[in-house]
Design an enzyme around this catalytic site. Structure first.
Site, PDB file in Angstrom:
ATOM      1  N   ASP A 191       0.792  -0.802   0.025  1.00 25.04           N
ATOM      2  CA  ASP A 191      -0.039   0.040   0.078  1.00 25.04           C
ATOM      3  C   ASP A 191       0.669   1.443   0.175  1.00 25.04           C
ATOM      4  O   ASP A 191       0.419   2.337  -0.058  1.00 25.04           O
ATOM      5  CB  ASP A 191      -0.719  -0.220   1.047  1.00 25.04           C
ATOM      6  CG  ASP A 191      -0.224   0.180   2.457  1.00 25.04           C
ATOM      7  OD1 ASP A 191       1.225   0.074   2.854  1.00 25.04           O
ATOM      8  OD2 ASP A 191      -1.431   0.049   3.596  1.00 25.04           O
ATOM      9  N   ASP A 210      -0.994  -6.234  -0.615  1.00 28.89           N
ATOM     10  CA  ASP A 210      -0.893  -5.577   0.928  1.00 28.89           C
ATOM     11  C   ASP A 210      -2.547  -5.484   0.994  1.00 28.89           C
ATOM     12  O   ASP A 210      -3.444  -4.849   0.149  1.00 28.89           O
ATOM     13  CB  ASP A 210      -0.721  -4.409   0.326  1.00 28.89           C
ATOM     14  CG  ASP A 210       0.632  -4.195   2.091  1.00 28.89           C
ATOM     15  OD1 ASP A 210      -0.518  -4.933   2.367  1.00 28.89           O
ATOM     16  OD2 ASP A 210       1.116  -3.341   1.998  1.00 28.89           O
ATOM     17  N   LYS A 213      -0.674  -8.942   3.152  1.00 37.23           N
ATOM     18  CA  LYS A 213       0.658  -8.789   3.715  1.00 37.23           C
ATOM     19  C   LYS A 213      -1.172  -7.849   4.962  1.00 37.23           C
ATOM     20  O   LYS A 213      -1.703  -7.477   4.298  1.00 37.23           O
ATOM     21  CB  LYS A 213       1.359  -8.233   3.151  1.00 37.23           C
ATOM     22  CG  LYS A 213       1.882  -7.559   4.281  1.00 37.23           C
ATOM     23  CD  LYS A 213       3.277  -6.942   4.007  1.00 37.23           C
ATOM     24  CE  LYS A 213       3.502  -5.627   3.635  1.00 37.23           C
ATOM     25  NZ  LYS A 213       3.047  -4.655   4.412  1.00 37.23           N
ATOM     26  N   GLU A 217       9.635  -4.324   9.886  1.00 34.28           N
ATOM     27  CA  GLU A 217      10.013  -2.625   9.974  1.00 34.28           C
ATOM     28  C   GLU A 217      10.933  -2.059  10.027  1.00 34.28           C
ATOM     29  O   GLU A 217       9.984  -1.833  11.012  1.00 34.28           O
ATOM     30  CB  GLU A 217       8.964  -2.314   8.955  1.00 34.28           C
ATOM     31  CG  GLU A 217       9.436  -1.197   8.292  1.00 34.28           C
ATOM     32  CD  GLU A 217       8.362  -0.561   7.080  1.00 34.28           C
ATOM     33  OE1 GLU A 217       7.187  -0.908   7.050  1.00 34.28           O
ATOM     34  OE2 GLU A 217       8.183   0.729   6.847  1.00 34.28           O
TER      35      GLU A 217
HETATM   36  O1  KIV Z   1       3.754  -1.106   1.636  1.00 38.48           O
HETATM   37  C1  KIV Z   1       4.659  -1.556   1.504  1.00 38.48           C
HETATM   38  O2  KIV Z   1       5.199  -0.882   0.197  1.00 38.48           O
HETATM   39  C2  KIV Z   1       5.159  -2.064   2.958  1.00 38.48           C
HETATM   40  C3  KIV Z   1       6.394  -2.303   2.184  1.00 38.48           C
HETATM   41  C4  KIV Z   1       7.545  -0.842   2.805  1.00 38.48           C
HETATM   42  C5  KIV Z   1       7.677  -3.467   3.341  1.00 38.48           C
HETATM   43  O3  KIV Z   1       5.246  -2.770   3.085  1.00 38.48           O
END
Ligand code: KIV
Length: 283
Positions: A45, A84, A114, A183
């Site tokens: 995201d 995500d 995710k 992270e």
């Molecule tokens: O949204 C994203 O790109 C992420 C990564 C930076 C791990 O969560």
């Protein structure tokens, strides 16, 4: 089925082989990333920042994740694609999380979802995994909680915080996550978590003791402007290369030197007499 699956990725962890991951949000870039042999693609995201220009990821919607997600999936043959879950698409309840995870998989063709959070989202993770959808968790600095953290800051500093991050990792593993993004976590803590869990750990700003690494592709290609987080290595200066190319194009168009004859279709494609007739007809 892509060449990279949960089984091949877990085998890589067991063999001590590092796993590569990059973010991606479109077909053209996905094809290049996939052909380069990157193991997993994350349709993060972070597209709220990189593709849409928002200050943070909070405004991103399910519909946007689906549109960008299916574009990236179409470009991947071998990479395992993780989509995500956007802010407020899973926090409300396990049922909401399952419904939206199902939509993301059905409507993008991705391989896993995710979501951010540790012990607080284990019900959600369990519901999604029980329905047959693999889950990657995301702990440490979770950008959707930027207003709680008061900025994008390292998490897990100090004993209580370090214990909380470790406990989050154990909780998401217990709930069924096959992978976790760590992270902005101190490197030694990330290495300890990696040793303690069977799931795959993917680090971003978490040192090199994780099972794999992820970066936002615009950051590592030097396309994100002046500010780059401390943990980003710029593997190329594509932003500068693009800017040079755009300026050269602009100059040639304005000078009338582009396109040349070689870049045009044959003059014989159009009959001269007919053109003269057209010229007269359309005064
Ligand atoms: O949204 C994203 O790109 C992420 C990564 C930076 C791990 O969560």
């Amino acid at each position: 089925m892509p060449k990279n699956t949960i089984s091949t990725l877990l085998e890589m962890k067991q063999r001590g082989e590092k796993i590569s991951q990059l973010t991606c949000y479109d077909y053209t870039t996905a094809r290049i990333i996939d052909a380069a042999g990157i193991n997993t693609v994350l349709v993060g995201d972070s597209l709220g920042n990189t593709m849409q220009g928002y200050e943070n990821t909070l405004p991103v919607t399910m519909e946007e994740m689906i549109t960008y997600g299916r574009s990236a999936v179409r470009g991947c043959k071998d990479a395992f694609v993780i989509i995500d879950m956007p802010f407020m698409s899973y926090q409300v309840s396990a049922q909401q999380a399952l419904t939206n995870a199902g939509r993301l998989i059905k409507e993008t063709g991705g391989n896993a979802v995710k979501l951010e959070g540790g012990a607080a989202v284990t019900e959600q993770i369990k519901a999604i995994v029980d329905a047959g959808i693999p889950v990657c968790a995301h702990i440490g600095m979770t950008p959707q909680s930027v207003n709680v953290f008061g900025g994008f800051k390292v998490q897990g500093k100090g004993e209580d915080n370090a214990r909380r991050v470790l406990e989050d990792a154990l909780a998401v593993q217990q709930a069924g996550a096959f992978m976790v993004v760590l992270e902005c976590v101190p490197p030694k803590l990330a290495a300890l978590i990696t040793k303690k869990v069977d799931m795959i750990t993917i680090g971003i700003g978490a040192g090199n003791g994780c099972d794999g690494q992820v970066l936002v592709y615009q950051d590592m290609l030097g396309m994100s402007g002046e500010f780059v987080p401390k943990f980003v290595k710029r593997f190329a200066e594509i932003g500068t290369a693009m800017s040079d190319a755009f300026k050269a194009y602009d100059a040639e168009v304005k000078a009338g030197t582009f396109p040349t004859e070689e870049l045009s279709y044959a003059k014989s494609d159009c009959d001269d007499e007919f053109l003269q007739q057209l010229d007269k007809e359309y005064k």
